[in-house]
Design an enzyme around this catalytic site. Structure first.
Site, PDB file in Angstrom:
ATOM      1  N   MET A 104       0.843  -1.195   0.000  1.00 22.34           N
ATOM      2  CA  MET A 104       0.000   0.000   0.000  1.00 22.34           C
ATOM      3  C   MET A 104       0.886   1.255   0.000  1.00 22.34           C
ATOM      4  SD  MET A 104      -3.462  -0.878   2.061  1.00 22.34           S
ATOM      5  CE  MET A 104      -2.861  -0.542   3.705  1.00 22.34           C
ATOM      6  N   HIS A 130       9.151   1.285   3.321  1.00 18.49           N
ATOM      7  CA  HIS A 130      10.292   1.345   4.227  1.00 18.49           C
ATOM      8  C   HIS A 130      11.141   0.097   3.991  1.00 18.49           C
ATOM      9  CE1 HIS A 130       8.004  -1.567   6.497  1.00 18.49           C
ATOM     10  NE2 HIS A 130       7.018  -0.703   6.646  1.00 18.49           N
ATOM     11  N   GLU A 131      12.182  -0.044   4.803  1.00 13.95           N
ATOM     12  CA  GLU A 131      13.130  -1.135   4.613  1.00 13.95           C
ATOM     13  C   GLU A 131      12.428  -2.507   4.626  1.00 13.95           C
ATOM     14  OE1 GLU A 131      16.106  -1.306   3.560  1.00 13.95           O
ATOM     15  OE2 GLU A 131      16.250  -3.453   3.988  1.00 13.95           O
ATOM     16  N   HIS A 186       9.475  -3.302   3.357  1.00 20.34           N
ATOM     17  CA  HIS A 186       8.966  -3.579   2.004  1.00 20.34           C
ATOM     18  C   HIS A 186      10.113  -3.920   1.054  1.00 20.34           C
ATOM     19  CE1 HIS A 186       5.774  -0.707   3.523  1.00 20.34           C
ATOM     20  NE2 HIS A 186       5.031  -1.704   3.115  1.00 20.34           N
ATOM     21  N   GLY A 206       4.849 -10.080   3.905  1.00 23.06           N
ATOM     22  CA  GLY A 206       5.622 -10.044   5.146  1.00 23.06           C
ATOM     23  C   GLY A 206       4.955 -10.840   6.266  1.00 23.06           C
ATOM     24  N   ASP A 234       2.499  -9.086   9.078  1.00 21.30           N
ATOM     25  CA  ASP A 234       1.044  -9.256   9.084  1.00 21.30           C
ATOM     26  C   ASP A 234       0.768 -10.755   9.013  1.00 21.30           C
ATOM     27  OD1 ASP A 234       0.108  -6.417   8.990  1.00 21.30           O
ATOM     28  OD2 ASP A 234       1.372  -6.430   7.210  1.00 21.30           O
ATOM     29  N   ARG A 294       2.924   2.690   9.812  1.00 16.64           N
ATOM     30  CA  ARG A 294       2.193   3.416  10.859  1.00 16.64           C
ATOM     31  C   ARG A 294       3.093   3.839  12.018  1.00 16.64           C
ATOM     32  NH1 ARG A 294      -2.357  -0.361   9.403  1.00 16.64           N
ATOM     33  NH2 ARG A 294      -3.973   0.963   8.483  1.00 16.64           N
TER      34      ARG A 294
HETATM   35  O1  PAF Z   1      -0.152  -5.724   3.747  1.00 16.72           O
HETATM   36  C1  PAF Z   1      -0.560  -4.811   2.998  1.00 16.72           C
HETATM   37  O2  PAF Z   1       0.126  -3.836   2.731  1.00 16.72           O
HETATM   38  C2  PAF Z   1      -1.951  -4.917   2.392  1.00 16.72           C
HETATM   39  O3  PAF Z   1      -2.857  -5.511   3.284  1.00 16.72           O
HETATM   40  C3  PAF Z   1      -1.967  -5.647   1.038  1.00 16.72           C
HETATM   41  C4  PAF Z   1      -1.516  -7.085   1.145  1.00 16.72           C
HETATM   42  C5  PAF Z   1      -1.071  -4.913   0.047  1.00 16.72           C
HETATM   43  C6  PAF Z   1      -3.390  -5.662   0.460  1.00 16.72           C
HETATM   44  O4  PAF Z   1      -3.898  -4.370   0.291  1.00 16.72           O
END
Ligand code: PAF
Length: 289
Positions: A38, A42-43, A45, A155, A158, A195
């Protein structure tokens, strides 16, 4: 530091453009990876991109702040956005294509389909954010169908989301390998998250206690401690550390997220998961037992 700036990252805005590029790569015999995001990168991702590059010749990163996974009172409007900066970071990390569709490309007029994954999406985040996993499963199903990657990387930060996506891919026979990437952490162990930018300096110090308390709980459980006392002790420790509200800190079966306990967990593969608030910021994290 690299001296030469990397070439600008190509951007696809439509499903047609995305598919054209992916099919062209396929025709060359190249393997394609997808990293859904989304934005506000950051590092954490960028580590997903690097992991995707280990399994794929070409990596697509999607950037879409998905309205369907936010409740009306949540931070959709204020969610941090900055496509130019994200694109520069992605180019540097070796990404080959940014897929940044408009909302109408994902949700065309009259959109009426939702993917629901029951069971694993019900507890924890599912109880606190009832709209969340329906929104995530629907958009991730669409992104996978649109980009038809060989692998897709998510990741472990989550963790419940990762299990929901694994379940959906298995149940719908989607032809993609899902790869879970280890959580990237700051020096004090706080899981990197877009966040975290909302935290004040004082809250940021308290935030670092979350993973410490979770790791202590995991050690207690691994040593044969009872689930009910370990969970109660961790709740007390979070409150004492300064978290103003705790949604949950629980140990669950690592794949199904079924409840364990009240006694010792025995041989079950287990994960400690937590969600707690500092002011208006909600932090989530998880650790393996
Ligand atoms: O983890 C996230 O950033 C979001 O939930 C995702 C997987 C991109 C779906 O919108």
């Amino acid at each position: 530091m690299s001296l030469a700036s990397p070439p600008a990252l190509p951007v696809a805005r439509t499903v047609a453009d995305l598919r054209w590029q992916v099919f062209a790569w396929r025709a060359e015999g190249l393997k394609v990876g997808l990293v859904p995001t989304m934005g506000a990168l950051h590092e954490g991702h960028l580590s997903l991109v690097r992991l995707a590059l280990q399994s794929a010749d070409r990596v697509v990163v999607s950037l879409f702040v998905n309205p369907a996974q936010f409740a009306p009172h949540e931070d959709f409007a204020s969610y941090p956005r900055g496509e130019d900066q994200d694109a520069a970071l992605l180019a540097e990390a070796g990404c080959h294509l940014l897929y940044a569709p408009d909302a109408s490309e994902i949700y065309p007029p009259g959109f009426a389909t939702t993917v629901t994954v029951s069971g694993v999406s019900a507890p924890l985040e599912g109880e606190r954010r009832p709209q969340f996993f329906g929104g995530v499963a629907t958009v991730v199903a669409k992104l996978l169908i649109q980009s038809s990657p060989d692998v897709a990387v998510f990741g472990e930060k989550d963790y419940q989301q990762l299990q929901v996506i694994r379940r959906m891919v298995r149940d719908l026979d989607l032809p993609v390998e899902i790869i879970g990437a280890p959580t990237r952490r700051a020096d004090d162990g706080l899981a990197l998250s877009s966040r975290n930018a909302y935290l004040s300096a004082e809250q940021r110090v308290t935030a670092g206690r979350l993973n410490v308390i979770m790791a202590e709980m995991a050690r207690t459980l691994a040593a044969g401690g009872a689930v009910n006392t370990a969970e109660a002790g961790a709740m007390d420790a979070l409150a004492a550390a300064g978290f103003n509200s705790i949604d949950y800190i629980e140990v669950r079966h690592a794949e199904t997220l079924a409840a364990l306990g009240p006694g010792p967990i025995g041989e079950a593969p287990a994960r400690v998961l937590a969600a707690a608030w500092l002011g208006k910021t909600r932090l989530i994290d998880n650790v393996a037992v």
